[in-house]
Design a protein around this motif. Structure first.
Motif, PDB file in Angstrom:
ATOM      1  N   PRO A 192       3.141  12.502 -16.918  1.00 23.63           N
ATOM      2  CA  PRO A 192       2.331  12.130 -16.333  1.00 23.63           C
ATOM      3  C   PRO A 192       2.577  10.879 -15.198  1.00 23.63           C
ATOM      4  O   PRO A 192       3.079  11.031 -14.907  1.00 23.63           O
ATOM      5  CB  PRO A 192       2.027  10.469 -17.715  1.00 23.63           C
ATOM      6  CG  PRO A 192       2.890  10.836 -18.697  1.00 23.63           C
ATOM      7  CD  PRO A 192       3.796  11.482 -18.046  1.00 23.63           C
ATOM      8  N   LYS A 193       1.151  10.302 -14.536  1.00 26.31           N
ATOM      9  CA  LYS A 193       0.581   9.879 -12.362  1.00 26.31           C
ATOM     10  C   LYS A 193       1.538   8.358 -13.411  1.00 26.31           C
ATOM     11  O   LYS A 193       1.865   7.907 -13.711  1.00 26.31           O
ATOM     12  CB  LYS A 193      -0.043   9.967 -12.474  1.00 26.31           C
ATOM     13  CG  LYS A 193      -1.068  11.551 -12.467  1.00 26.31           C
ATOM     14  CD  LYS A 193      -2.203  11.319 -11.673  1.00 26.31           C
ATOM     15  CE  LYS A 193      -2.531  12.711 -11.632  1.00 26.31           C
ATOM     16  NZ  LYS A 193      -1.933  13.220 -10.833  1.00 26.31           N
ATOM     17  N   GLY A 194       1.897   8.185 -11.913  1.00 23.03           N
ATOM     18  CA  GLY A 194       2.313   6.299 -12.346  1.00 23.03           C
ATOM     19  C   GLY A 194       4.242   6.776 -12.487  1.00 23.03           C
ATOM     20  O   GLY A 194       5.047   7.325 -11.981  1.00 23.03           O
ATOM     21  N   ALA A 273       7.283  11.448 -21.067  1.00 24.49           N
ATOM     22  CA  ALA A 273       8.807  10.944 -20.353  1.00 24.49           C
ATOM     23  C   ALA A 273       8.362  11.688 -19.180  1.00 24.49           C
ATOM     24  O   ALA A 273       8.261  12.128 -19.018  1.00 24.49           O
ATOM     25  CB  ALA A 273       9.694  10.822 -20.950  1.00 24.49           C
ATOM     26  N   ALA A 274       9.058  11.290 -18.469  1.00 24.93           N
ATOM     27  CA  ALA A 274       9.384  11.891 -16.876  1.00 24.93           C
ATOM     28  C   ALA A 274      10.906  12.500 -16.956  1.00 24.93           C
ATOM     29  O   ALA A 274      11.068  13.758 -16.377  1.00 24.93           O
ATOM     30  CB  ALA A 274       9.950  11.285 -15.532  1.00 24.93           C
ATOM     31  N   ILE A 275      12.397  12.173 -17.411  1.00 28.21           N
ATOM     32  CA  ILE A 275      13.059  12.534 -17.855  1.00 28.21           C
ATOM     33  C   ILE A 275      13.849  11.954 -18.992  1.00 28.21           C
ATOM     34  O   ILE A 275      13.049  10.677 -19.871  1.00 28.21           O
ATOM     35  CB  ILE A 275      14.550  11.394 -16.469  1.00 28.21           C
ATOM     36  CG1 ILE A 275      13.933  11.604 -15.247  1.00 28.21           C
ATOM     37  CG2 ILE A 275      15.584  11.884 -16.951  1.00 28.21           C
ATOM     38  CD1 ILE A 275      14.309  10.534 -14.200  1.00 28.21           C
ATOM     39  N   VAL A 276      14.719  12.844 -20.156  1.00 29.22           N
ATOM     40  CA  VAL A 276      15.085  11.808 -20.885  1.00 29.22           C
ATOM     41  C   VAL A 276      16.771  12.550 -20.803  1.00 29.22           C
ATOM     42  O   VAL A 276      17.290  12.984 -20.106  1.00 29.22           O
ATOM     43  CB  VAL A 276      14.933  13.935 -22.159  1.00 29.22           C
ATOM     44  CG1 VAL A 276      16.033  13.009 -23.867  1.00 29.22           C
ATOM     45  CG2 VAL A 276      13.506  13.400 -22.128  1.00 29.22           C
ATOM     46  N   SER A 340      10.361  14.463  -7.217  1.00 32.43           N
ATOM     47  CA  SER A 340       9.085  14.786  -8.708  1.00 32.43           C
ATOM     48  C   SER A 340       9.416  16.600  -8.464  1.00 32.43           C
ATOM     49  O   SER A 340       9.327  17.580  -9.924  1.00 32.43           O
ATOM     50  CB  SER A 340       8.532  14.941  -8.298  1.00 32.43           C
ATOM     51  OG  SER A 340       7.926  14.840  -7.575  1.00 32.43           O
ATOM     52  N   SER A 341       9.683  17.273  -7.619  1.00 36.07           N
ATOM     53  CA  SER A 341       9.893  18.359  -7.764  1.00 36.07           C
ATOM     54  C   SER A 341      11.226  19.136  -8.024  1.00 36.07           C
ATOM     55  O   SER A 341      10.889  20.463  -8.704  1.00 36.07           O
ATOM     56  CB  SER A 341       9.828  19.339  -6.784  1.00 36.07           C
ATOM     57  OG  SER A 341      10.472  18.906  -5.754  1.00 36.07           O
TER      58      SER A 341
END
Length: 379
Positions: A192-194, A273-276, A340-341
């Motif tokens: 997701p963005k943001g 999520a971006a990270i777990v 992010s990459s």
């Protein structure tokens, strides 16, 4: 498995559904009569809906009253004698010990003892854990390694542990990496963005690293790092390491972390999520939440302990940090939050690892093969 009677003994119905239901369904599909002996709370109907026989059985996971525990074993012996299984499958340390005693008295032909990590008994510093360790060692050495039995462990460290410290025969130990993940249910999705969201999905226990996660979130918020932090899971009031609802609500009210409570829609949670993160010091087998994170193509931050390092490979699909090192945890999270990459590369690699090595179909196939080692020898 055709016309064989298979019995599972697991302490909690939710754990059976989360970690062993696909195996039981596969055995049932092959013609086995499957019975599940467990403490029933919210998942009894789900178990029965799959054509499995359910036997409600009350057991305290952390009980230490000797007379009450003896009564539990005697009740279990009666259950085994009533259902006359050809093979029993015990999951976790207490069912392994009590189930092995019951299987001996009930003359069960074949026994599978699955040790899903060492749990808090062998990792906790508490007095109750130190008291139980020698009892478990003695009992498992005497009962859990007989001729028509196999020990299933989930990682190499635990394989060495059961042989060197519990006295199990090495040729009776089988390594099957976890309970598996369904790669068709847990699928990659765009991040997701943001502001990046970091989730920690687990039971709310101190040994799972909840305190360290909260402190790392506090550090990063103080440093002005833009990120959200969410604890996903419920307290476990029967566990001495439980985090209370009051503590969780306080952290949320202070704006340090969000507490989402118990969730059954984990694919949806992971898609946000971006990270777990799982900074555990618990005796993990292979954490199912990390398998699901990898299959969902999410980067992982975890502690460098047995179980975590099997699925979270440092520099490949995640970052590993020392146990209880809050500063190192904060720095690892910060590195991924700001890059992010790197998160995308790690997520892609995690998906590859999950599909190739931890598919639930392969785990089920390997476990059924262990059953087949013993069943031909049954009378």
């Amino acid at each position: 498995m055709k016309k064989r009677r298979l019995l599972f003994f697991v302490t909690e119905d939710w754990y059976f559904c989360s970690h062993r239901l696909p195996l039981a369904v596969a055995a049932h599909a092959e013609g086995a009569e499957v019975t599940v002996v467990t403490r029933v709370r919210a998942h009894g109907e789900e178990i029965k809906r799959h054509g499995l026989r359910l036997v409600p059985f009350e057991i305290e996971r952390h009980g230490v009253n000797p007379w009450r525990e003896l009564r539990t074993v005697l009740r279990l012996v009666r259950v085994y004698r009533l259902h006359r299984p050809d093979i029993v499958h015990h999951v976790a340390l207490k069912p392994v010990l009590y189930g092995s005693i019951a299987a001996r008295f009930a003359r069960v032909p074949a026994v599978i003892n699955a040790i899903a990590g060492r749990g808090s008994v062998f990792t906790s510093r508490a007095a109750w854990a130190r008291w139980l360790r020698p009892i478990l060692r003695f009992g498992m050495r005497r009962l859990a390694g007989k001729a028509k039995s196999r020990i299933i462990v989930q990682n190499v460290d635990d394989r060495d542990f059961v042989v060197e410290h519990l006295g199990m025969r090495g040729d009776h130990v089988r390594l099957i990496p976890g309970s598996g993940v369904d790669p068709n249910r847990f699928v990659p999705s765009p991040e997701p963005k943001g502001v990046p969201l970091i989730v920690m999905p687990c039971r709310m226990l101190r040994e799972k690293g909840v305190i360290e996660f909260v402190e790392a979130a506090r550090i990063l918020k103080t440093e002005g790092v833009a990120a959200r932090f969410a604890l996903v899971g419920a307290p476990d009031e029967s566990n001495p390491a439980n985090i209370t609802v009051g503590e969780l609500r306080t952290w949320q009210e202070l704006g340090i972390v969000e507490w989402w409570g118990h969730r059954t829609d984990m694919p949806e949670v992971l898609s946000q999520a971006a990270i777990v993160c799982l900074p555990t010091s618990y005796g993990e087998g292979i954490p199912k939440t990390l398998l699901e994170a990898a299959a969902s193509a999410r980067a992982i931050v975890a502690t460098d302990v047995p179980g975590c390092r099997e699925i979270a490979r440092h520099g490949e699909n995640g970052l590993l940090v020392p146990v209880r090192d809050t500063r190192a945890l904060a720095e690892a999270l910060k590195q991924l939050i700001l890059d992010s990459s790197l998160r995308q590369r790690m997520g892609k690699r995690g998906r590859e690892i999950a599909v190739a090595e931890f598919s639930v179909a392969n785990i089920v196939k390997d476990t059924l093969a262990v059953y087949e080692e013993l069943l031909p020898r049954c009378p």
